[in-house]
Write a protein that holds these residues in place. Sequence first.
Motif, PDB file in Angstrom:
ATOM      1  N   VAL A  33      43.207  38.743  57.113  1.00 23.18           N
ATOM      2  CA  VAL A  33      42.131  37.549  56.813  1.00 23.18           C
ATOM      3  C   VAL A  33      42.754  36.384  57.111  1.00 23.18           C
ATOM      4  CG1 VAL A  33      40.916  36.432  55.061  1.00 23.18           C
ATOM      5  CG2 VAL A  33      40.913  39.060  55.346  1.00 23.18           C
TER       6      VAL A  33
ATOM      7  N   LEU B  87      50.022  51.773  42.544  1.00 18.70           N
ATOM      8  CA  LEU B  87      49.973  50.338  42.696  1.00 18.70           C
ATOM      9  C   LEU B  87      50.447  49.507  43.724  1.00 18.70           C
ATOM     10  CD1 LEU B  87      48.294  48.500  40.628  1.00 18.70           C
ATOM     11  CD2 LEU B  87      50.539  47.793  39.663  1.00 18.70           C
TER      12      LEU B  87
ATOM     13  N   TYR C 225      48.338  50.020  46.763  1.00 18.66           N
ATOM     14  CA  TYR C 225      47.251  49.002  46.662  1.00 18.66           C
ATOM     15  C   TYR C 225      47.809  47.649  46.989  1.00 18.66           C
ATOM     16  CZ  TYR C 225      44.064  52.050  44.113  1.00 18.66           C
ATOM     17  OH  TYR C 225      43.230  53.074  43.730  1.00 18.66           O
TER      18      TYR C 225
ATOM     19  N   LEU D  74      38.922  42.632  46.128  1.00 17.00           N
ATOM     20  CA  LEU D  74      39.540  42.205  47.386  1.00 17.00           C
ATOM     21  C   LEU D  74      38.323  42.035  48.438  1.00 17.00           C
ATOM     22  CD1 LEU D  74      42.262  44.972  48.056  1.00 17.00           C
ATOM     23  CD2 LEU D  74      42.267  42.697  48.665  1.00 17.00           C
TER      24      LEU D  74
ATOM     25  N   LYS E 138      40.774  32.161  65.521  1.00 14.58           N
ATOM     26  CA  LYS E 138      39.670  31.583  65.705  1.00 14.58           C
ATOM     27  C   LYS E 138      39.761  30.110  66.449  1.00 14.58           C
ATOM     28  CE  LYS E 138      35.322  29.851  64.043  1.00 14.58           C
ATOM     29  NZ  LYS E 138      35.280  28.820  63.154  1.00 14.58           N
TER      30      LYS E 138
ATOM     31  N   PRO F  28      49.649  47.867  34.011  1.00  8.16           N
ATOM     32  CA  PRO F  28      49.187  49.235  34.752  1.00  8.16           C
ATOM     33  C   PRO F  28      47.965  49.368  34.558  1.00  8.16           C
ATOM     34  CG  PRO F  28      51.089  49.434  33.315  1.00  8.16           C
ATOM     35  CD  PRO F  28      50.813  48.018  32.876  1.00  8.16           C
ATOM     36  N   LEU F  29      47.103  49.687  35.527  1.00  9.64           N
ATOM     37  CA  LEU F  29      45.638  49.991  35.425  1.00  9.64           C
ATOM     38  C   LEU F  29      45.637  51.425  34.767  1.00  9.64           C
ATOM     39  CD1 LEU F  29      44.900  48.490  38.965  1.00  9.64           C
ATOM     40  CD2 LEU F  29      44.361  47.502  36.568  1.00  9.64           C
TER      41      LEU F  29
ATOM     42  N   LEU G 186      36.566  34.523  52.616  1.00 14.63           N
ATOM     43  CA  LEU G 186      37.170  34.067  53.680  1.00 14.63           C
ATOM     44  C   LEU G 186      36.498  34.074  54.950  1.00 14.63           C
ATOM     45  CD1 LEU G 186      40.828  35.411  53.062  1.00 14.63           C
ATOM     46  CD2 LEU G 186      40.107  33.046  53.549  1.00 14.63           C
ATOM     47  N   PHE G 187      35.824  35.322  55.232  1.00 13.28           N
ATOM     48  CA  PHE G 187      34.967  35.420  56.513  1.00 13.28           C
ATOM     49  C   PHE G 187      33.907  34.332  56.694  1.00 13.28           C
ATOM     50  CE2 PHE G 187      35.144  38.230  60.031  1.00 13.28           C
ATOM     51  CZ  PHE G 187      36.205  39.251  59.510  1.00 13.28           C
TER      52      PHE G 187
ATOM     53  N   CYS H 135      35.259  31.118  57.632  1.00 10.78           N
ATOM     54  CA  CYS H 135      35.694  30.804  58.934  1.00 10.78           C
ATOM     55  C   CYS H 135      34.405  30.956  59.837  1.00 10.78           C
ATOM     56  CB  CYS H 135      36.551  31.933  59.221  1.00 10.78           C
ATOM     57  SG  CYS H 135      38.107  32.046  58.375  1.00 10.78           S
TER      58      CYS H 135
ATOM     59  N   MET I  75      39.371  46.115  41.144  1.00 10.67           N
ATOM     60  CA  MET I  75      40.264  45.787  42.380  1.00 10.67           C
ATOM     61  C   MET I  75      39.521  45.631  43.666  1.00 10.67           C
ATOM     62  SD  MET I  75      44.036  46.271  42.666  1.00 10.67           S
ATOM     63  CE  MET I  75      45.102  45.560  44.110  1.00 10.67           C
TER      64      MET I  75
ATOM     65  N   LYS J  88      40.189  50.514  39.245  1.00 12.23           N
ATOM     66  CA  LYS J  88      40.191  50.692  40.746  1.00 12.23           C
ATOM     67  C   LYS J  88      39.259  49.851  41.363  1.00 12.23           C
ATOM     68  CE  LYS J  88      40.351  54.752  42.772  1.00 12.23           C
ATOM     69  NZ  LYS J  88      40.755  56.296  42.727  1.00 12.23           N
TER      70      LYS J  88
ATOM     71  N   MET K 167      53.831  56.427  33.937  1.00 14.47           N
ATOM     72  CA  MET K 167      53.984  55.215  34.147  1.00 14.47           C
ATOM     73  C   MET K 167      54.686  54.920  35.702  1.00 14.47           C
ATOM     74  SD  MET K 167      54.007  52.242  32.873  1.00 14.47           S
ATOM     75  CE  MET K 167      54.021  50.643  33.287  1.00 14.47           C
TER      76      MET K 167
ATOM     77  N   VAL L 219      37.039  38.714  48.066  1.00 16.03           N
ATOM     78  CA  VAL L 219      38.142  37.671  48.874  1.00 16.03           C
ATOM     79  C   VAL L 219      37.759  37.566  50.308  1.00 16.03           C
ATOM     80  CG1 VAL L 219      40.492  37.045  49.310  1.00 16.03           C
ATOM     81  CG2 VAL L 219      39.609  37.595  46.960  1.00 16.03           C
ATOM     82  N   VAL L 220      37.866  38.953  50.719  1.00 15.85           N
ATOM     83  CA  VAL L 220      37.611  38.937  52.199  1.00 15.85           C
ATOM     84  C   VAL L 220      36.404  38.285  52.751  1.00 15.85           C
ATOM     85  CG1 VAL L 220      37.137  40.873  54.315  1.00 15.85           C
ATOM     86  CG2 VAL L 220      39.114  41.063  52.617  1.00 15.85           C
TER      87      VAL L 220
ATOM     88  N   ILE M  61      51.469  42.258  36.188  1.00 15.55           N
ATOM     89  CA  ILE M  61      50.106  43.019  36.397  1.00 15.55           C
ATOM     90  C   ILE M  61      50.232  44.390  35.288  1.00 15.55           C
ATOM     91  CG2 ILE M  61      48.385  44.362  37.912  1.00 15.55           C
ATOM     92  CD1 ILE M  61      49.600  42.968  40.156  1.00 15.55           C
TER      93      ILE M  61
END
Lengths: 151, 654
Positions: free
Chosen positions: B22, B8, B11, A19, B29, A5-6, A26-27, A30, A15, A12, B1, A22-23, A3
Amino acid sequence: MIIEPLRSPGAKLVMVRLLSMVVAILFIGCGGVDPAPQRAPSHQQDTLSTGTLSSYEQRQGKHLYTKYCAVCHGEEGKGDGFNAFNLDPKPRDLTDSKYMTALNDERLIETINEGGRGVNKSPLMPSWGGRLTEEEIRYIVSYLRTLFRSR
Amino acid sequence: MKKHMGKLRIYFAASSIVFLVVLAISPLKDFFREWKLNQYEYNNLIKELPQRVRPVEVGIKQLWIQKLDRIDRCVTCHLGLKEPALKQVRQPFRTHPLIDHDVEEFGCTVCHEGQGPATTYKESVGKVKYWDQPIFPTKFMEASCAKCHKERVVPHAPTLTLGRKLIEEANCVACHNIEGFQKQWTPSLDGIGSKVNRTWLVNWLKNPKAYFAKTRMPNFLLSDEEANILADFLMTFKTFPNEATLDGLPMVLTSRSEAQREKLVELGSTRFREARCISCHPINGKGGYVATDLGTVASKASVRWLYNYIKTPKRFQPGVEMPRYRFSETELAGIVAYIQSEFVDYEMERAESEVAHKPDPAYYEKGLALFKKYNCSGCHELAGMKKAEEMGPDLTFIGSKKLYEIDFGKSGIEQTIPSYLLTKVKDPRVFSASMKMPSYEFTDEEAQAITVALLGNTGERIPEELKVYPKPRSTYSPQGEFGKLVDDLACFGCHTVFGRGRLIATDLSLEASQAQRKWIEGYFKVPYSLRPILTERMPNLFLSDAEIRVLVEYMEKVFLADSLEREIRADQDRIAKGKILYYEKYGCQACHQINLKGGYVGPALDKVGSRLKPGWVFHWLKNPQAFKPESIEPNNKLTNDEAEALTAFLMSLK
């Protein structure tokens, strides 16, 4: 996975978005957690024809009782059927809870099956084993149990 | 850096935790699925029972009933169905009540409905969108029996049996197609104008039950105007079927002498009682229920009609099940005079004299339109008019009708087929005022029974080998002189012979094997009730000796079975043994009387030796239900020896 560096201020945000996506995926996949299991409502609320009789056996038993037993033991089981007048000894009061709770189901089945003479009682109570099936006698017994409980 | 790397890492750690959470959702369930929780609970529950019950292996269970094309996963949670130890525990684990069908052979949803393959409570009971057959409430349960059981009396299904009886009696097939039912006889309206009084007819049309509480005629909720127009229309039909005409009244009936009249009324009153008219006809609600109420019949029907109808009922009402009594002309006149003096509605007659009726100028056309609108010819014959085509909806598959096909109107009831039918049967016009179905004023219990019987018409494909059909209709139709007599006396109106007729009175198919000839002959002359508790019902038909001979000789040849003949040796020892069996072992006196001692559930047995034949008594005692399946007489499983001794004792009572 490497990855870089951002650096950029927007990275930010990207990302966080990624995320949360994705959550969310997934929810959705399910479908959320199931609610707690529901209990089946009791059918006792169904009173239109069944009165206070809650089970199939009791309802069948009532039908049979009315046909075969009520002439002597009475519609309500008090031992006062129209034919009781002619009998000596008188038919048993089936609403007598002290007497009836002392008898277990097997004993009641035996009495109906073999009649008074089969259990050293008056022969005026006939034996029903040849007329009724074992199942039908069990239905009657489960109905008899409601006669004194309801009092 | 380095600074950046630190951020990071945070995160990364956070996102890893989120991922872990998740990822855990799915197995969690799965672990907490409703049916799994039920299975864990079941396994805990059985540990507390005193009896040993096998624990369940966690997993979906299902019954695949190939022949019925059903897959039922109900058994995933209903785990104790066949476990007698679980009778008292809470649902869904309770034992299934004892029934004649094995759950593994028939599955669940074929009887209970609901959604078989579902695995949550809500979905399986089927109270979800797009599922039209939710689980049956207990009160409609017996509807499912009807899918396979097509017979009229279904064992252990009293509600369904009652429902089918009511559908037949109410003549629903006059307007609706319902499989397995045939139209019942109803009176013809030809000649009604020469029979009834107009005021009576208006009252009757407005509310038939006010005149005869048990009439099968429903209330069409007609307005006063409609009832008047229809009555005027009907009163124009003055000719009877087959061009029968009313004979003139005999002189005695028109005589003005007070003394003569009184004597006539007295004779009529005696014959009215002897003929046991009230066995079938109630009088102001008291008496039989088969025929119409006679309480105020003198204000309903004309004298001439009454006289002629009692004389020859079938001439004016073909197919009616009223016997033609062998009354003499004077006796007939007496009965009519008695009816005229007793059964009058004074109020109606007073009201009638006060109002002058002016018919609507277009009464005939309007009346005919009403007659057609309400499909009166569905039940009644009138001038050869045809029954309306497709009056009510076809009910052949009503039980599986789709909900979107049903108009619930603004009724606000629960939107299911059972609740629709129940509401409709109770209150036929509730969904829309323009509906034409008449009101039958069914009680709650009756409406429920009819709903049950209708719900069973699902059209579901059931393999033929599972179906139980009624016995085919009897084709027995006696010929010759006997046949003519049976028709004239309407014997089948009460008695059954070889499967034909009604069961108001006893089945006569084996009468000659059962009763002695001399007794039968005497019974025709002076009929009485064999059971002290029953009101006497067999009428005295005043038959001639020649007619009785015809009847008895035919019965002696046809109404018997050779297999029932048996010689019973009757010596004193045997009679004494039989007496002990009768009184001490089997307690027969609990239900039967001898010399006025004993119960009155069964027939009195005094003089039974002069009434019955020994072979019959023997076979009856061995197995009463072989002859009368509905008899409540216990089957005592007598040995041949015992049955012979009892027969010998009974036959000694002469």
